[in-house]
Design a protein around this motif. Sequence first.
Motif, PDB file in Angstrom:
ATOM      1  N   ASP A  96       0.829  -1.203   0.000  1.00 19.41           N
ATOM      2  CA  ASP A  96       0.000   0.000   0.000  1.00 19.41           C
ATOM      3  C   ASP A  96       0.866   1.256   0.000  1.00 19.41           C
ATOM      4  O   ASP A  96       1.861   1.335   0.725  1.00 19.41           O
ATOM      5  CB  ASP A  96      -0.887   0.031   1.251  1.00 19.41           C
ATOM      6  CG  ASP A  96      -1.879  -1.124   1.292  1.00 19.41           C
ATOM      7  OD1 ASP A  96      -2.253  -1.622   0.215  1.00 19.41           O
ATOM      8  OD2 ASP A  96      -2.272  -1.520   2.404  1.00 19.41           O
ATOM      9  N   GLU A 160     -12.857   3.636   0.430  1.00 17.00           N
ATOM     10  CA  GLU A 160     -12.067   2.574  -0.192  1.00 17.00           C
ATOM     11  C   GLU A 160     -12.863   1.947  -1.332  1.00 17.00           C
ATOM     12  O   GLU A 160     -14.060   1.697  -1.200  1.00 17.00           O
ATOM     13  CB  GLU A 160     -11.701   1.520   0.850  1.00 17.00           C
ATOM     14  CG  GLU A 160     -10.590   0.585   0.430  1.00 17.00           C
ATOM     15  CD  GLU A 160     -10.137  -0.303   1.572  1.00 17.00           C
ATOM     16  OE1 GLU A 160      -8.946  -0.296   1.890  1.00 17.00           O
ATOM     17  OE2 GLU A 160     -10.992  -0.999   2.157  1.00 17.00           O
ATOM     18  N   GLY A 180      -3.464   0.880  -3.521  1.00 17.88           N
ATOM     19  CA  GLY A 180      -3.291  -0.273  -2.664  1.00 17.88           C
ATOM     20  C   GLY A 180      -2.405  -1.324  -3.299  1.00 17.88           C
ATOM     21  O   GLY A 180      -2.051  -1.251  -4.480  1.00 17.88           O
TER      22      GLY A 180
END
Length: 322
Positions: A96, A160, A180
Amino acid sequence: MKPYPLLFQPELKERVWGGRALEQFGLELPEGPIGEAWAIGDHPNGTTKVINGSLKGLGLDEVREQYGQKFFGSKGFSEKNGRFPLLIKLLDCQDDLSVQVHPNDTYQGLPSGELGKTEMWYILDAKPGAKIIYGMNDGVTREQLAQAISENRIMDTLNEITVETGDSFYIPSGTVHALGAGVLVAEIQQNSDSTYRLYDYNRLGLDGKPRDLHIEDSLNVIAYSNSGATFMKTNLESSNQWLTLAQSPFFITEKGKVEQSWKLQTTPESFIIHVICDGSGTIEWGDGEQQSVKPGECYLIPANLGEYTLTGSMTVLRSYLP
């Protein structure tokens, strides 16, 4: 000097979140986790050199100095610092990235001569379930975000999204974001290396020390109500047509599918950048001249090239100045 499509030797950057996936594009990587390939760059932190044709060996800055007005077009310079206005990257995210935000051109905290950073991402490849952080949850204020940071629960405030190959994300300055693990990305952005980190998972950098955070700068530049960020699926139903992915004051990026000869043309106002996403083919121009192209290559098409043709079977991005 006859114009032709310019290909550059990428500047490779070691990043704590990088890996080895860029080798699939034929790049010879140094040891270590390589996270970024600056494919077309004219910046103090990375300037790419031409590797094809009569200008081989010249840096993009030298091309700018010698042929800039003709090659880059009447709009092809940053008004702030005179450099090439865009930076083109390939990103390999094996871990990430930090949660971050970029300033705009007018932020007073920018170093002298540095630009702000509006960018876009095109997902070249994504492992199943790969995610990115894309903006904050609705209604989060500066005060609420600052409190969440102080209480080590910033992730509760962030939006997200699960991503797939072919997804496209427009990221204006002021948008909180983070790639990510498990994605390979083409990035078109302003020619800037300005990043403010909000959170980095308490991770150590390549030097074994915690990486710097930039909380106050980040809180200052975030667009809390509406940054203008947009994202889209980019499935193409037909070939030889452009689908607009991002339209900003700094660049326009489009996606096209080549399945037959596609005649195109430059204008005197702007260069064109083509990123080859998949497949293979050629760029043809002039009196039968041609350049074979393959995935991961990024070409700068001079503004004064005129007519040229894409052939083969491939997916390409096209970026130019508005």
